[in-house]
Write an enzyme that holds these catalytic residues in place. Structure first.
Site, PDB file in Angstrom:
ATOM      1  N   ASN A 143       0.796  -1.235   0.000  1.00 27.04           N
ATOM      2  CA  ASN A 143       0.000   0.000   0.000  1.00 27.04           C
ATOM      3  C   ASN A 143       0.829   1.286   0.000  1.00 27.04           C
ATOM      4  OD1 ASN A 143       0.733  -0.006   2.671  1.00 27.04           O
ATOM      5  ND2 ASN A 143      -1.344  -0.086   3.501  1.00 27.04           N
ATOM      6  N   GLU A 158       7.567   7.928  16.343  1.00 25.01           N
ATOM      7  CA  GLU A 158       8.161   7.484  15.076  1.00 25.01           C
ATOM      8  C   GLU A 158       9.236   8.455  14.596  1.00 25.01           C
ATOM      9  OE1 GLU A 158       4.152   5.029  13.739  1.00 25.01           O
ATOM     10  OE2 GLU A 158       4.707   6.808  12.600  1.00 25.01           O
TER      11      GLU A 158
HETATM   12  P1  DGT Z   1       0.455   2.314   8.041  1.00 21.21           P
HETATM   13  O1  DGT Z   1       0.280   3.749   7.689  1.00 21.21           O
HETATM   14  O2  DGT Z   1       1.325   1.539   7.113  1.00 21.21           O
HETATM   15  O3  DGT Z   1       0.804   2.113   9.511  1.00 21.21           O
HETATM   16  O4  DGT Z   1      -0.968   1.680   7.818  1.00 21.21           O
HETATM   17  P2  DGT Z   1      -2.265   1.962   8.634  1.00 21.21           P
HETATM   18  O5  DGT Z   1      -2.008   2.796   9.846  1.00 21.21           O
HETATM   19  O6  DGT Z   1      -3.240   2.475   7.629  1.00 21.21           O
HETATM   20  O7  DGT Z   1      -2.651   0.506   9.094  1.00 21.21           O
HETATM   21  P3  DGT Z   1      -2.152  -0.338  10.360  1.00 21.21           P
HETATM   22  O8  DGT Z   1      -1.241   0.440  11.253  1.00 21.21           O
HETATM   23  O9  DGT Z   1      -3.341  -0.992  10.939  1.00 21.21           O
HETATM   24  O10 DGT Z   1      -1.311  -1.464   9.638  1.00 21.21           O
HETATM   25  C1  DGT Z   1       0.027  -1.223   9.251  1.00 21.21           C
HETATM   26  C2  DGT Z   1       0.284  -1.928   7.952  1.00 21.21           C
HETATM   27  O11 DGT Z   1       0.086  -3.333   8.148  1.00 21.21           O
HETATM   28  C3  DGT Z   1      -0.651  -1.548   6.819  1.00 21.21           C
HETATM   29  O12 DGT Z   1      -0.204  -0.439   6.088  1.00 21.21           O
HETATM   30  C4  DGT Z   1      -0.634  -2.784   5.983  1.00 21.21           C
HETATM   31  C5  DGT Z   1      -0.453  -3.904   6.965  1.00 21.21           C
HETATM   32  N1  DGT Z   1      -1.735  -4.519   7.278  1.00 21.21           N
HETATM   33  C6  DGT Z   1      -2.715  -4.059   8.098  1.00 21.21           C
HETATM   34  N2  DGT Z   1      -3.744  -4.902   8.136  1.00 21.21           N
HETATM   35  C7  DGT Z   1      -3.396  -5.936   7.317  1.00 21.21           C
HETATM   36  C8  DGT Z   1      -4.031  -7.142   6.932  1.00 21.21           C
HETATM   37  O13 DGT Z   1      -5.153  -7.454   7.359  1.00 21.21           O
HETATM   38  N3  DGT Z   1      -3.334  -7.955   6.063  1.00 21.21           N
HETATM   39  C9  DGT Z   1      -2.096  -7.629   5.586  1.00 21.21           C
HETATM   40  N4  DGT Z   1      -1.475  -8.456   4.737  1.00 21.21           N
HETATM   41  N5  DGT Z   1      -1.482  -6.513   5.929  1.00 21.21           N
HETATM   42  C10 DGT Z   1      -2.116  -5.682   6.776  1.00 21.21           C
END
Ligand code: DGT
Length: 149
Positions: free
Chosen positions: A113, A127
């Site tokens: 992403n 961070e």
């Molecule tokens: P970020 O900005 O990368 O920390 O992403 P956030 O804050 O939008 O999402 P977060 O902190 O819940 O999760 C961090 C990263 O972990 C996210 O960008 C992609 C990965 N991730 C989160 N949920 C899932 C999931 O259900 N499956 C997989 N494969 N990766 C996930």
């Protein structure tokens, strides 16, 4: 001090040549760039950055992805930059991100992403301290009064 956030362009964003586009979106919005480096992090560092997610089933894959190549680590500053930065980035799952957001325009899979942004002022401060132990740069934009009333 003005609010700051930590933004990271992940290895896929670097590989796909999205660095300029992403920086441009934050610049054009009016946020100020206060830190910038291209860096390949090792496993312990990536595990520390994502320590809140260590119990998740996708944790190992996430760490592998983040250490797979250089990332662009940045500090951006401005009013409301943590929450608004998240809006520029879009929802975590790119298929749910609105078009016009970075993930909505440039990504498909949650595990590719493109970009990370701090989710609160508290995690931003943590961070920034982790990624920029030397501290962010100190400079003021001469455009300030054209962006803020
Ligand atoms: P970020 O900005 O990368 O920390 O992403 P956030 O804050 O939008 O999402 P977060 O902190 O819940 O999760 C961090 C990263 O972990 C996210 O960008 C992609 C990965 N991730 C989160 N949920 C899932 C999931 O259900 N499956 C997989 N494969 N990766 C996930």
């Amino acid at each position: 001090m003005a609010e700051q956030t930590f933004i990271m362009i992940k290895p896929d964003g670097v590989q796909r040549g999205l660095v300029g586009e992403i920086i441009s979106r934050f610049e054009k919005k009016g946020f100020y760039l206060k830190g910038l480096k291209l860096i390949t992090v090792d496993r312990p560092f990536a595990e520390k950055h994502y320590s809140d997610l260590s119990a998740k089933p996708f944790f190992n894959g996430l760490v592998e992805y983040i250490i797979s190549g250089p990332v662009v680590a940045m500090v951006w500053e401005g009013k409301g930059v943590v929450a608004t930065g998240r809006k520029l980035i879009g929802a975590t799952n790119p298929l749910a991100s609105e078009p016009g957001t970075i993930r909505g325009d440039f990504a498909i899979d949650i595990g590719r992403n493109v970009i990370h942004g701090s989710d609160s002022v508290e995690s931003a401060n943590k961070e920034i301290a982790l990624w920029f132990p030397e501290g962010p740069a100190n400079w003021q934009s001469s455009l300030h009064s054209w962006i803020y009333e």
